[in-house]
Design a protein around this motif. Sequence first.
Motif, mmCIF file in Angstrom:
data_model
loop_
_atom_site.group_PDB
_atom_site.id
_atom_site.type_symbol
_atom_site.label_atom_id
_atom_site.label_comp_id
_atom_site.label_asym_id
_atom_site.label_seq_id
_atom_site.Cartn_x
_atom_site.Cartn_y
_atom_site.Cartn_z
ATOM 1 N N ASN A 79 41.395 30.887 13.660
ATOM 2 C CA ASN A 79 41.383 30.406 15.048
ATOM 3 C C ASN A 79 42.766 30.429 15.687
ATOM 4 O OD1 ASN A 79 38.685 29.858 14.688
ATOM 5 N ND2 ASN A 79 38.928 27.648 14.572
ATOM 6 N N TYR A 80 43.810 30.399 14.855
ATOM 7 C CA TYR A 80 45.189 30.264 15.350
ATOM 8 C C TYR A 80 46.125 30.910 14.342
ATOM 9 C CZ TYR A 80 49.703 27.987 16.144
ATOM 10 O OH TYR A 80 51.038 27.736 16.353
ATOM 11 N N THR A 81 47.179 31.524 14.855
ATOM 12 C CA THR A 81 48.236 32.035 13.985
ATOM 13 C C THR A 81 49.581 31.554 14.509
ATOM 14 O OG1 THR A 81 48.214 34.090 15.275
ATOM 15 C CG2 THR A 81 47.059 34.116 13.166
ATOM 16 N N GLY A 82 50.394 31.077 13.578
ATOM 17 C CA GLY A 82 51.778 30.729 13.883
ATOM 18 C C GLY A 82 52.670 31.791 13.267
ATOM 19 N N ARG A 83 53.875 31.401 12.857
ATOM 20 C CA ARG A 83 54.771 32.354 12.219
ATOM 21 C C ARG A 83 54.273 32.694 10.811
ATOM 22 N NH1 ARG A 83 58.425 33.817 9.014
ATOM 23 N NH2 ARG A 83 58.648 31.951 7.784
ATOM 24 N N LEU A 127 47.166 36.970 16.324
ATOM 25 C CA LEU A 127 45.734 37.047 16.578
ATOM 26 C C LEU A 127 45.477 37.685 17.937
ATOM 27 C CD1 LEU A 127 43.202 36.116 15.034
ATOM 28 C CD2 LEU A 127 43.336 33.958 16.266
ATOM 29 N N ILE A 128 44.557 38.613 17.991
ATOM 30 C CA ILE A 128 44.133 39.207 19.260
ATOM 31 C C ILE A 128 43.000 38.351 19.804
ATOM 32 C CG2 ILE A 128 43.074 41.220 20.367
ATOM 33 C CD1 ILE A 128 44.377 42.939 18.130
ATOM 34 N N LEU A 129 43.206 37.780 20.984
ATOM 35 C CA LEU A 129 42.188 36.939 21.623
ATOM 36 C C LEU A 129 41.400 37.807 22.590
ATOM 37 C CD1 LEU A 129 44.393 33.786 22.306
ATOM 38 C CD2 LEU A 129 43.034 34.332 20.274
ATOM 39 N N GLU A 130 40.101 37.934 22.346
ATOM 40 C CA GLU A 130 39.281 38.878 23.102
ATOM 41 C C GLU A 130 38.338 38.244 24.115
ATOM 42 O OE1 GLU A 130 38.304 42.597 20.564
ATOM 43 O OE2 GLU A 130 37.667 40.825 19.423
ATOM 44 N N ASP A 131 38.132 36.934 24.018
ATOM 45 C CA ASP A 131 37.169 36.310 24.918
ATOM 46 C C ASP A 131 37.532 34.844 25.147
ATOM 47 O OD1 ASP A 131 36.384 35.017 22.557
ATOM 48 O OD2 ASP A 131 34.669 36.319 22.264
ATOM 49 N N LYS A 132 36.790 34.214 26.023
ATOM 50 C CA LYS A 132 37.039 32.817 26.390
ATOM 51 C C LYS A 132 36.941 31.887 25.172
ATOM 52 C CE LYS A 132 35.396 29.354 29.692
ATOM 53 N NZ LYS A 132 34.408 29.075 30.744
ATOM 54 N N GLU A 133 35.988 32.157 24.280
ATOM 55 C CA GLU A 133 35.799 31.322 23.092
ATOM 56 C C GLU A 133 37.003 31.400 22.155
ATOM 57 O OE1 GLU A 133 33.955 28.644 20.437
ATOM 58 O OE2 GLU A 133 33.753 29.043 22.573
ATOM 59 N N SER A 134 37.567 32.582 21.952
ATOM 60 C CA SER A 134 38.729 32.713 21.066
ATOM 61 C C SER A 134 39.957 32.035 21.681
ATOM 62 C CB SER A 134 39.014 34.181 20.733
ATOM 63 O OG SER A 134 39.342 34.915 21.881
ATOM 64 N N ILE A 135 40.081 32.094 22.993
ATOM 65 C CA ILE A 135 41.181 31.394 23.674
ATOM 66 C C ILE A 135 41.005 29.891 23.526
ATOM 67 C CG2 ILE A 135 42.240 30.920 25.937
ATOM 68 C CD1 ILE A 135 41.576 33.897 26.640
ATOM 69 N N ARG A 137 39.468 28.248 21.134
ATOM 70 C CA ARG A 137 39.765 27.872 19.748
ATOM 71 C C ARG A 137 41.269 27.861 19.484
ATOM 72 N NH1 ARG A 137 35.019 31.192 16.539
ATOM 73 N NH2 ARG A 137 33.373 29.721 17.053
ATOM 74 N N PHE A 138 41.988 28.838 20.008
ATOM 75 C CA PHE A 138 43.438 28.900 19.823
ATOM 76 C C PHE A 138 44.108 27.698 20.487
ATOM 77 C CE2 PHE A 138 47.746 30.495 19.917
ATOM 78 C CZ PHE A 138 47.821 31.386 18.858
ATOM 79 N N VAL A 139 43.736 27.421 21.737
ATOM 80 C CA VAL A 139 44.316 26.289 22.471
ATOM 81 C C VAL A 139 43.963 24.970 21.791
ATOM 82 C CG1 VAL A 139 44.242 25.009 24.660
ATOM 83 C CG2 VAL A 139 44.430 27.502 24.677
ATOM 84 N N ARG A 140 42.722 24.857 21.318
ATOM 85 C CA ARG A 140 42.313 23.635 20.617
ATOM 86 C C ARG A 140 43.177 23.402 19.375
ATOM 87 N NH1 ARG A 140 36.253 22.284 18.302
ATOM 88 N NH2 ARG A 140 36.683 20.112 17.812
ATOM 89 N N SER A 141 43.520 24.459 18.669
ATOM 90 C CA SER A 141 44.393 24.336 17.496
ATOM 91 C C SER A 141 45.785 23.861 17.893
ATOM 92 C CB SER A 141 44.484 25.673 16.754
ATOM 93 O OG SER A 141 43.243 26.012 16.191
ATOM 94 N N ILE A 142 46.302 24.378 18.998
ATOM 95 C CA ILE A 142 47.615 23.931 19.487
ATOM 96 C C ILE A 142 47.563 22.442 19.807
ATOM 97 C CG2 ILE A 142 49.270 24.104 21.401
ATOM 98 C CD1 ILE A 142 48.515 27.114 21.563
ATOM 99 N N LYS A 143 46.533 22.012 20.519
ATOM 100 C CA LYS A 143 46.395 20.604 20.904
ATOM 101 C C LYS A 143 46.237 19.708 19.679
ATOM 102 C CE LYS A 143 46.834 20.602 25.318
ATOM 103 N NZ LYS A 143 48.020 19.937 25.873
ATOM 104 N N ARG A 144 45.489 20.165 18.679
ATOM 105 C CA ARG A 144 45.305 19.392 17.451
ATOM 106 C C ARG A 144 46.643 19.197 16.746
ATOM 107 N NH1 ARG A 144 42.202 22.691 15.131
ATOM 108 N NH2 ARG A 144 40.332 22.256 16.286
ATOM 109 N N GLN A 145 47.471 20.250 16.728
ATOM 110 C CA GLN A 145 48.806 20.150 16.117
ATOM 111 C C GLN A 145 49.675 19.152 16.871
ATOM 112 O OE1 GLN A 145 50.289 24.156 16.183
ATOM 113 N NE2 GLN A 145 49.340 24.698 14.256
ATOM 114 N N GLU A 146 49.643 19.215 18.197
ATOM 115 C CA GLU A 146 50.434 18.296 19.024
ATOM 116 C C GLU A 146 50.024 16.848 18.772
ATOM 117 O OE1 GLU A 146 49.847 19.638 23.046
ATOM 118 O OE2 GLU A 146 51.227 21.335 22.818
#
Length: 179
Positions: A79-83, A127-135, A137-146
């Motif tokens: 769902n998310y990639t960092g370094r 990660l290549i984000l191809e649709d609204k759902e993948s975006i 999930r990626f944003v949700r992972s960022i928020k969860r980390q914060e």
Amino acid sequence: MFKKAEHSQVTISELMLPSHSNFSGKIHGGYILNLMDQIAFACASKHSRHYCVTASVNKVNFLNPIEVGEIVTLKASVNYTGRSSMVVGVRVESENIQRGSVKHCNSSYFTMVAIGEDRKPTKVPGLILEDKESIRRFVRSIKRQEQSLKRSDQFKKSEFKIEEYLHLLENHNLKIELD
């Protein structure tokens, strides 16, 4: 380098046997956690092309019990990639073979870190984000980390001010005996 999530997705299914059950006859949560960790490892390793370790597991809620004789299917996706880290979403479903009914039993998020040959964290493909759902999930992972970092900072032993939180304890089953 960047990869699509679909290229590293993993799905496994397994028949639940009596040897997987706990004392109440349901499938043991620890067994399911073990399967979840395995599939998160497989997904992260497939994405990164490196050995991966589990850094953390975010919130595991057992939503429905799993019965002996049901088929459990686990699905994992990055769902998310960092370094050097990846968040792998894992979904667990069980199917009653006789009825054909499927129930959602668990979803969780595993933070996995890719390890290089030098045994240190190593860079992973983005990660290549191809649709609204993948975006989402990626944003949700960022928020969860914060949120996790905020919780950790808020309750550091050196920073904790007891007087700011005593009111939260008023209606709970506890007794305070401070020296």
